[in-house]
Design a protein around this motif. Structure first.
Motif, PDB file in Angstrom:
ATOM      1  N   ARG A 110       5.198   9.763  10.719  1.00  0.00           N
ATOM      2  CA  ARG A 110       4.490  10.710  10.086  1.00  0.00           C
ATOM      3  C   ARG A 110       5.852  11.408   9.984  1.00  0.00           C
ATOM      4  N   ARG A 111       6.264  11.606   8.799  1.00  0.00           N
ATOM      5  CA  ARG A 111       7.826  12.407   8.614  1.00  0.00           C
ATOM      6  C   ARG A 111       7.266  13.701   8.970  1.00  0.00           C
ATOM      7  N   ASP A 112       6.414  14.517   8.782  1.00  0.00           N
ATOM      8  CA  ASP A 112       7.145  16.229   9.421  1.00  0.00           C
ATOM      9  C   ASP A 112       7.460  15.619  11.318  1.00  0.00           C
ATOM     10  N   ARG A 113       6.340  14.915  11.338  1.00  0.00           N
ATOM     11  CA  ARG A 113       6.384  14.818  13.045  1.00  0.00           C
ATOM     12  C   ARG A 113       7.276  13.829  13.981  1.00  0.00           C
ATOM     13  N   VAL A 114       7.494  13.199  13.835  1.00  0.00           N
ATOM     14  CA  VAL A 114       8.673  11.928  14.455  1.00  0.00           C
ATOM     15  C   VAL A 114       9.253  11.308  13.625  1.00  0.00           C
ATOM     16  N   SER A 115      10.653  10.471  14.021  1.00  0.00           N
ATOM     17  CA  SER A 115      12.036  10.135  13.089  1.00  0.00           C
ATOM     18  C   SER A 115      11.976   8.193  14.507  1.00  0.00           C
ATOM     19  N   GLY A 116      12.832   7.695  13.585  1.00  0.00           N
ATOM     20  CA  GLY A 116      12.758   6.322  14.488  1.00  0.00           C
ATOM     21  C   GLY A 116      13.658   5.510  13.597  1.00  0.00           C
ATOM     22  N   SER A 117      13.806   4.268  14.361  1.00  0.00           N
ATOM     23  CA  SER A 117      14.904   3.546  14.084  1.00  0.00           C
ATOM     24  C   SER A 117      14.330   2.348  15.071  1.00  0.00           C
ATOM     25  N   VAL A 118      14.994   1.186  14.179  1.00  0.00           N
ATOM     26  CA  VAL A 118      14.384   0.385  14.706  1.00  0.00           C
ATOM     27  C   VAL A 118      16.231  -0.895  14.980  1.00  0.00           C
TER      28      VAL A 118
ATOM     29  N   ARG B 125      15.961 -12.974   7.221  1.00  0.00           N
ATOM     30  CA  ARG B 125      14.969 -13.122   8.833  1.00  0.00           C
ATOM     31  C   ARG B 125      16.404 -12.067   9.838  1.00  0.00           C
ATOM     32  N   TRP B 126      15.824 -11.374   9.846  1.00  0.00           N
ATOM     33  CA  TRP B 126      15.842 -10.200  11.323  1.00  0.00           C
ATOM     34  C   TRP B 126      16.925  -9.227  10.188  1.00  0.00           C
ATOM     35  N   ASP B 127      16.045  -8.496   8.981  1.00  0.00           N
ATOM     36  CA  ASP B 127      16.907  -7.903   8.017  1.00  0.00           C
ATOM     37  C   ASP B 127      15.932  -6.469   7.857  1.00  0.00           C
ATOM     38  N   SER B 128      16.634  -5.490   8.177  1.00  0.00           N
ATOM     39  CA  SER B 128      15.069  -4.444   8.457  1.00  0.00           C
ATOM     40  C   SER B 128      15.666  -3.394   7.003  1.00  0.00           C
ATOM     41  N   LEU B 129      14.829  -2.744   6.465  1.00  0.00           N
ATOM     42  CA  LEU B 129      14.710  -2.055   5.285  1.00  0.00           C
ATOM     43  C   LEU B 129      14.603  -0.986   5.644  1.00  0.00           C
ATOM     44  N   ALA B 130      14.846   0.512   5.712  1.00  0.00           N
ATOM     45  CA  ALA B 130      13.693   1.422   5.559  1.00  0.00           C
ATOM     46  C   ALA B 130      13.721   2.554   4.123  1.00  0.00           C
TER      47      ALA B 130
ATOM     48  N   SER C 238       1.014  -1.734   0.371  1.00  0.00           N
ATOM     49  CA  SER C 238       0.379   0.349  -0.014  1.00  0.00           C
ATOM     50  C   SER C 238       1.242   1.091   0.101  1.00  0.00           C
ATOM     51  N   VAL C 239       0.599   2.184  -0.683  1.00  0.00           N
ATOM     52  CA  VAL C 239       1.091   4.020  -0.632  1.00  0.00           C
ATOM     53  C   VAL C 239       0.504   4.556   0.411  1.00  0.00           C
ATOM     54  N   PHE C 240       1.387   4.464   1.188  1.00  0.00           N
ATOM     55  CA  PHE C 240       1.257   5.727   2.371  1.00  0.00           C
ATOM     56  C   PHE C 240       2.044   6.901   2.724  1.00  0.00           C
ATOM     57  N   GLU C 241       1.154   8.549   1.665  1.00  0.00           N
ATOM     58  CA  GLU C 241       1.765   9.402   1.709  1.00  0.00           C
ATOM     59  C   GLU C 241       2.391  10.469   2.927  1.00  0.00           C
ATOM     60  N   GLY C 242       3.692  11.233   2.798  1.00  0.00           N
ATOM     61  CA  GLY C 242       4.643  11.854   4.406  1.00  0.00           C
ATOM     62  C   GLY C 242       4.141  10.221   4.868  1.00  0.00           C
ATOM     63  N   ILE C 243       4.775   9.216   5.146  1.00  0.00           N
ATOM     64  CA  ILE C 243       5.239   7.925   5.860  1.00  0.00           C
ATOM     65  C   ILE C 243       6.319   7.569   5.555  1.00  0.00           C
ATOM     66  N   ASP C 244       6.988   7.242   6.790  1.00  0.00           N
ATOM     67  CA  ASP C 244       8.640   7.025   6.360  1.00  0.00           C
ATOM     68  C   ASP C 244       8.669   5.330   7.448  1.00  0.00           C
ATOM     69  N   ARG C 245       8.597   4.151   6.671  1.00  0.00           N
ATOM     70  CA  ARG C 245       8.650   3.412   6.600  1.00  0.00           C
ATOM     71  C   ARG C 245       9.824   1.958   7.342  1.00  0.00           C
ATOM     72  N   VAL C 246      10.021   1.489   8.175  1.00  0.00           N
ATOM     73  CA  VAL C 246      11.549   0.527   8.457  1.00  0.00           C
ATOM     74  C   VAL C 246      10.022  -1.275   8.688  1.00  0.00           C
ATOM     75  N   LEU C 247      10.819  -1.866   7.968  1.00  0.00           N
ATOM     76  CA  LEU C 247      10.026  -3.166   7.796  1.00  0.00           C
ATOM     77  C   LEU C 247      11.507  -4.571   7.711  1.00  0.00           C
ATOM     78  N   THR C 248      10.765  -5.083   8.945  1.00  0.00           N
ATOM     79  CA  THR C 248      12.359  -6.543   9.656  1.00  0.00           C
ATOM     80  C   THR C 248      11.446  -7.272   9.221  1.00  0.00           C
ATOM     81  N   LEU C 249      12.387  -7.993   8.601  1.00  0.00           N
ATOM     82  CA  LEU C 249      11.193  -9.813   8.151  1.00  0.00           C
ATOM     83  C   LEU C 249      11.857 -10.851   9.556  1.00  0.00           C
ATOM     84  N   ILE C 250      10.709 -10.724  10.690  1.00  0.00           N
ATOM     85  CA  ILE C 250      10.234 -11.950  11.811  1.00  0.00           C
ATOM     86  C   ILE C 250      10.481 -12.988  11.654  1.00  0.00           C
ATOM     87  N   GLU C 251       9.621 -13.601  10.208  1.00  0.00           N
ATOM     88  CA  GLU C 251       9.486 -14.971  10.425  1.00  0.00           C
ATOM     89  C   GLU C 251       9.567 -15.259   8.582  1.00  0.00           C
TER      90      GLU C 251
END
Length: 196
Positions: free
Chosen positions: A116-124, A87-92, A56-69
């Protein structure tokens, strides 16, 4: 010190099917709490991906995906890049990107941090060892992705999460694997307004 934290048990997470039928998502936490899908500052969830297809497309959103299974997930960006996650790799990546997932070895499960890119940042960070985690500010979501982990005096079993909303001041979390091979997902979120 931290404000109140929540323990979220895997059994209490409700699976919501995707619109395209390609999988299901279980929301662990979002801020503001109870925010609608188009109004969150950040969101953490676990998704079961049962078939290949477009994200899905999410405008204005940064994503971090981590494969857990699952053994492998291949993410293909229409702009060209191809990312092979073990498994256990992440991609932003940016939520606006046109991404298609391939599942060479069958269904997978992934951990998703949405920001939400204009409000927060994050990491995994994927953690496997006993250690003391320092937390100065922001929100923290710890998910036991495999086995069993102790976090301070709490016990997390596979799929359980511990969530701190808006930690203030400096605090420490003692994390320790209880079972062999246990894995903890450590997601941090910081408001861009309060970050120094």
């Amino acid at each position: 010190m931290f404000s109140a934290f929540s323990i979220i048990r895997a059994a209490d997470l409700k699976a919501v099917p995707w619109k395209n039928g390609g999988g299901a998502t279980r929301e662990i936490a979002a801020s503001p709490q109870g925010a609608a899908f188009d109004a969150f500052d950040w969101r953490v969830s676990v998704a079961d991906v049962s078939q290949a297809g477009a994200f899905s497309v999410f405008e204005g959103i940064d994503r971090v995906l981590t494969l857990i299974e699952g053994a492998e997930m291949v993410l293909i960006d229409s702009a060209g890049p191809r990312h092979v996650l073990a498994r256990w790799d992440s991609l932003a990546f940016a939520g606006e990107a046109s991404i298609t997932a391939e599942l060479p070895h069958g269904p997978t499960r992934d951990f998703n941090l949405m920001l939400r890119r204009d409000r927060v940042s994050g990491s995994v960070v994927v953690r496997r060892e006993a250690e003391q985690l320092k937390v100065a500010q922001g929100s923290v979501v710890l998910v036991c992705a495999l086995g069993e982990f102790a976090v301070n005096d709490e016990r997390l079993f596979q799929g359980d999460a511990l969530v701190f909303f808006e930690a203030g001041g400096s605090a420490s979390l003692n994390v320790e694997p209880i079972s062999k091979g246990a894995v903890l997902i450590d997601a941090r979120i910081v408001s861009k307004e309060t970050r120094t």
